[in-house]
Design an enzyme around this catalytic site. Structure first.
Site, PDB file in Angstrom:
ATOM      1  N   ASN A 111     -33.907  -8.486  15.776  1.00 42.18           N
ATOM      2  CA  ASN A 111     -33.591  -9.049  14.462  1.00 42.18           C
ATOM      3  C   ASN A 111     -33.317 -10.540  14.566  1.00 42.18           C
ATOM      4  O   ASN A 111     -32.806 -11.037  15.568  1.00 42.18           O
ATOM      5  CB  ASN A 111     -32.408  -8.298  13.810  1.00 42.18           C
ATOM      6  CG  ASN A 111     -31.074  -8.922  14.143  1.00 42.18           C
ATOM      7  OD1 ASN A 111     -30.659  -9.905  13.516  1.00 42.18           O
ATOM      8  ND2 ASN A 111     -30.388  -8.391  15.153  1.00 42.18           N
ATOM      9  N   PHE A 115     -27.497 -14.131   9.497  1.00 43.64           N
ATOM     10  CA  PHE A 115     -26.265 -14.036   8.688  1.00 43.64           C
ATOM     11  C   PHE A 115     -26.552 -14.093   7.183  1.00 43.64           C
ATOM     12  O   PHE A 115     -25.907 -14.849   6.442  1.00 43.64           O
ATOM     13  CB  PHE A 115     -25.265 -15.145   9.034  1.00 43.64           C
ATOM     14  CG  PHE A 115     -24.658 -15.070  10.410  1.00 43.64           C
ATOM     15  CD1 PHE A 115     -24.720 -13.918  11.182  1.00 43.64           C
ATOM     16  CD2 PHE A 115     -23.984 -16.174  10.938  1.00 43.64           C
ATOM     17  CE1 PHE A 115     -24.151 -13.867  12.453  1.00 43.64           C
ATOM     18  CE2 PHE A 115     -23.402 -16.131  12.204  1.00 43.64           C
ATOM     19  CZ  PHE A 115     -23.496 -14.978  12.952  1.00 43.64           C
ATOM     20  N   SER A 180     -24.127 -14.663  17.967  1.00 45.50           N
ATOM     21  CA  SER A 180     -25.410 -14.313  17.357  1.00 45.50           C
ATOM     22  C   SER A 180     -26.449 -15.337  17.785  1.00 45.50           C
ATOM     23  O   SER A 180     -26.193 -16.541  17.749  1.00 45.50           O
ATOM     24  CB  SER A 180     -25.301 -14.300  15.837  1.00 45.50           C
ATOM     25  OG  SER A 180     -26.609 -14.327  15.289  1.00 45.50           O
ATOM     26  N   ASN A 182     -29.095 -16.068  16.180  1.00 45.33           N
ATOM     27  CA  ASN A 182     -29.945 -16.437  15.051  1.00 45.33           C
ATOM     28  C   ASN A 182     -29.407 -17.546  14.153  1.00 45.33           C
ATOM     29  O   ASN A 182     -29.976 -17.831  13.113  1.00 45.33           O
ATOM     30  CB  ASN A 182     -30.243 -15.190  14.214  1.00 45.33           C
ATOM     31  CG  ASN A 182     -30.913 -14.119  15.048  1.00 45.33           C
ATOM     32  OD1 ASN A 182     -31.851 -14.411  15.775  1.00 45.33           O
ATOM     33  ND2 ASN A 182     -30.396 -12.895  14.985  1.00 45.33           N
ATOM     34  N   THR A 183     -28.290 -18.150  14.527  1.00 47.30           N
ATOM     35  CA  THR A 183     -27.804 -19.354  13.838  1.00 47.30           C
ATOM     36  C   THR A 183     -27.855 -20.482  14.861  1.00 47.30           C
ATOM     37  O   THR A 183     -27.199 -20.384  15.906  1.00 47.30           O
ATOM     38  CB  THR A 183     -26.351 -19.150  13.332  1.00 47.30           C
ATOM     39  OG1 THR A 183     -26.358 -18.135  12.334  1.00 47.30           O
ATOM     40  CG2 THR A 183     -25.775 -20.432  12.740  1.00 47.30           C
ATOM     41  N   LYS A 215     -16.339 -12.045  19.912  1.00 44.04           N
ATOM     42  CA  LYS A 215     -17.544 -11.274  20.289  1.00 44.04           C
ATOM     43  C   LYS A 215     -18.471 -12.156  21.105  1.00 44.04           C
ATOM     44  O   LYS A 215     -18.841 -13.246  20.668  1.00 44.04           O
ATOM     45  CB  LYS A 215     -18.255 -10.767  19.038  1.00 44.04           C
ATOM     46  CG  LYS A 215     -19.464  -9.889  19.342  1.00 44.04           C
ATOM     47  CD  LYS A 215     -19.912  -9.114  18.123  1.00 44.04           C
ATOM     48  CE  LYS A 215     -21.132  -8.274  18.388  1.00 44.04           C
ATOM     49  NZ  LYS A 215     -21.515  -7.457  17.225  1.00 44.04           N
ATOM     50  N   ASN A 244     -23.039  -8.746  21.858  1.00 43.34           N
ATOM     51  CA  ASN A 244     -23.984  -8.952  20.769  1.00 43.34           C
ATOM     52  C   ASN A 244     -25.400  -8.648  21.294  1.00 43.34           C
ATOM     53  O   ASN A 244     -25.558  -8.148  22.408  1.00 43.34           O
ATOM     54  CB  ASN A 244     -23.858 -10.398  20.270  1.00 43.34           C
ATOM     55  CG  ASN A 244     -24.124 -10.505  18.779  1.00 43.34           C
ATOM     56  OD1 ASN A 244     -25.112  -9.973  18.273  1.00 43.34           O
ATOM     57  ND2 ASN A 244     -23.244 -11.192  18.060  1.00 43.34           N
TER      58      ASN A 244
HETATM   59  C1  LIG Z   1     -30.202  -5.655  12.381  1.00 44.80           C
HETATM   60  C2  LIG Z   1     -28.988  -6.076  13.134  1.00 44.80           C
HETATM   61  C3  LIG Z   1     -28.106  -6.978  12.548  1.00 44.80           C
HETATM   62  C4  LIG Z   1     -26.958  -7.386  13.248  1.00 44.80           C
HETATM   63  N1  LIG Z   1     -26.101  -8.248  12.639  1.00 44.80           N
HETATM   64  C5  LIG Z   1     -24.960  -8.597  13.280  1.00 44.80           C
HETATM   65  C6  LIG Z   1     -24.024  -9.441  12.649  1.00 44.80           C
HETATM   66  O1  LIG Z   1     -24.183  -9.842  11.500  1.00 44.80           O
HETATM   67  N2  LIG Z   1     -22.917  -9.799  13.365  1.00 44.80           N
HETATM   68  C7  LIG Z   1     -22.678  -9.361  14.637  1.00 44.80           C
HETATM   69  O2  LIG Z   1     -21.655  -9.690  15.220  1.00 44.80           O
HETATM   70  N3  LIG Z   1     -23.552  -8.522  15.249  1.00 44.80           N
HETATM   71  C8  LIG Z   1     -24.673  -8.142  14.608  1.00 44.80           C
HETATM   72  N4  LIG Z   1     -25.551  -7.301  15.223  1.00 44.80           N
HETATM   73  C9  LIG Z   1     -25.277  -6.874  16.611  1.00 44.80           C
HETATM   74  C10 LIG Z   1     -24.581  -5.515  16.671  1.00 44.80           C
HETATM   75  O3  LIG Z   1     -23.331  -5.560  16.024  1.00 44.80           O
HETATM   76  C11 LIG Z   1     -24.391  -5.060  18.131  1.00 44.80           C
HETATM   77  O4  LIG Z   1     -23.499  -5.951  18.777  1.00 44.80           O
HETATM   78  C12 LIG Z   1     -25.690  -5.022  18.914  1.00 44.80           C
HETATM   79  O5  LIG Z   1     -26.767  -4.618  18.111  1.00 44.80           O
HETATM   80  C13 LIG Z   1     -25.596  -4.087  20.128  1.00 44.80           C
HETATM   81  O6  LIG Z   1     -25.354  -2.749  19.716  1.00 44.80           O
HETATM   82  P1  LIG Z   1     -26.536  -1.655  19.517  1.00 44.80           P
HETATM   83  O7  LIG Z   1     -27.412  -1.718  20.743  1.00 44.80           O
HETATM   84  O8  LIG Z   1     -25.816  -0.349  19.363  1.00 44.80           O
HETATM   85  O9  LIG Z   1     -27.260  -2.025  18.284  1.00 44.80           O
HETATM   86  C14 LIG Z   1     -26.704  -6.876  14.550  1.00 44.80           C
HETATM   87  C15 LIG Z   1     -27.591  -5.955  15.120  1.00 44.80           C
HETATM   88  C16 LIG Z   1     -28.713  -5.549  14.436  1.00 44.80           C
HETATM   89  C17 LIG Z   1     -29.649  -4.554  15.081  1.00 44.80           C
END
Ligand SMILES: Cc1cc2nc3c(=O)[nH]c(=O)nc-3n(C[C@H](O)[C@H](O)[C@H](O)COP(=O)(O)O)c2cc1C
Length: 335
Positions: A111, A115, A180, A182-183, A215, A244
């Site tokens: 992704n 934000f 993140s 992406n910023t 985080k 993350n």
């Molecule tokens: C589509 C998507 C959007 C995410 N958006 C955020 C976010 O806004 N803020 C954040 O701290 N982590 C975000 N994450 C990261 C997740 O909170 C998590 O840390 C990461 O995906 C690892 O866990 P997972 O493998 O179970 O997905 C996002 C993950 C995905 C897949």
């Protein structure tokens, strides 16, 4: 075979990933409106962490319910806590679409949402409505804070503090998201001096002593992890979320690759390593995240030193029955 994998997933996977996400969130939000008052507490084994009581160790990771639109619904799936956001001080649209991609063979997602969210003021208004309507969930709520894209990195501390000021009466814990991918420049805020500035600004606002966690990214070198943990704890960070999404796309076939953060199964091992490294240095609790899709994966993070765990990506592949199943298996294993 579950109803999800037989019927719902094939239907949802025919839609563009973000359309499927929006449809799911609309259903959950409608459900939260109708049934939000009657959702019972989830099962599992209760734990206390940074002064908060959790009915079980498994939470929903940030990014799924960015604007808290489905807040009351999450305990129904068995989650012991939910983290909403990332929310930024200013509302922002995020990156252009498409910005979310499935990798079904790898059980992963990429992704670059950037934000997209309605901003801290709108979040505060929605949380007020949930509270006043008697639909506030029976599980702890974390609020994940990010930097607004238009705010220069030098003003990041004030930007996080603005969001915190608006939301501090709602969260059971808060998360400074400096990880993140992406910023632009956000991850630079993981540098010790930058992080200290943000944590000091939040401390000044934190008159009710809410837990404030940080985080971190899985792509930090070990020394980087040591620095961030040492300086964060000196400034009073209450805990850590590891991790993350990753910028390491070595598990992604070139034809499937996209710019953005990779999550799900390929992240599992590295995220566990980071949890272990943080645990070796930190004196505050850790929430482990990254590739958790079964009770064994959750156990792995707990054994590496996490006190709580979170998931996101596996919910897309395994469906809404997964959290309850993991919580039950964890309880049965330790019975
Ligand atoms: C589509 C998507 C959007 C995410 N958006 C955020 C976010 O806004 N803020 C954040 O701290 N982590 C975000 N994450 C990261 C997740 O909170 C998590 O840390 C990461 O995906 C690892 O866990 P997972 O493998 O179970 O997905 C996002 C993950 C995905 C897949």
């Amino acid at each position: 075979m579950s109803i999800y994998s037989a019927i719902l997933r094939p239907f949802l996977f025919r839609l563009a990933p973000e359309t499927a996400h929006e449809m799911t969130m609309k259903m959950l939000a409608a459900f939260a409106q109708v049934a939000g008052r009657r959702i019972p507490a989830p099962g599992g084994q209760p734990v206390s962490c940074f002064g908060v009581k959790f009915p079980n160790v498994l939470g929903l990771a940030a990014g799924m319910d960015k604007n808290a639109t489905a807040l009351p619904a999450w305990p129904l799936l068995g989650f012991g806590f939910v983290e909403v956001g990332t929310v930024t001080a200013l509302a922002q649209p995020g990156n252009p679409r498409p910005r979310l991609f499935r990798l079904p063979r790898q059980r992963a997602l990429i992704n670059r949402m950037g934000f997209n969210n309605e901003g801290a003021e709108a979040m505060a208004a929605r949380l007020t409505r949930w509270r006043e309507s008697g639909r506030w969930p029976c599980i702890p709520v974390g609020i994940n804070l990010g930097k607004s894209k238009v705010t220069p990195l030098d003003n990041a501390a004030e930007d996080y503090a603005t969001s915190f000021r608006l939301l501090k009466n709602f969260g059971d814990y808060f998360v400074v998201n400096v990880s993140s991918p992406n910023t632009p420049g956000l991850r630079d805020l993981q540098a010790a001096d930058q992080l200290r500035g943000i944590l000091r600004a939040l401390k000044r606002e934190n008159d009710t002593g809410r837990p404030i966690l940080v985080k971190i990214a899985p792509d930090l070198a070990d020394e980087g992890i040591d620095d961030i943990v040492t300086s964060g704890e000196e400034e009073g960070a209450s805990g850590w979320i590891a991790t993350n999404t990753t910028l390491n796309h070595s598990a992604v076939p070139p034809a499937m690759d996209q710019q953005g953060g990779l999550s799900g199964r390929p992240l599992r091992e590295r995220a566990t390593e980071v949890v272990r490294r943080v645990a070796a240095i930190a004196s505050r609790p850790i929430i482990g995240a990254g590739g958790i899709s079964c009770a064994g994966c959750a156990r792995e993070k707990l054994q590496a030193g996490a006190s709580l765990v979170q998931l996101y990506t596996s919910l897309i592949y395994e469906g809404p029955g997964l959290p309850r199943r993991i919580v039950r298996e964890l309880r049965d294993e330790s019975a």
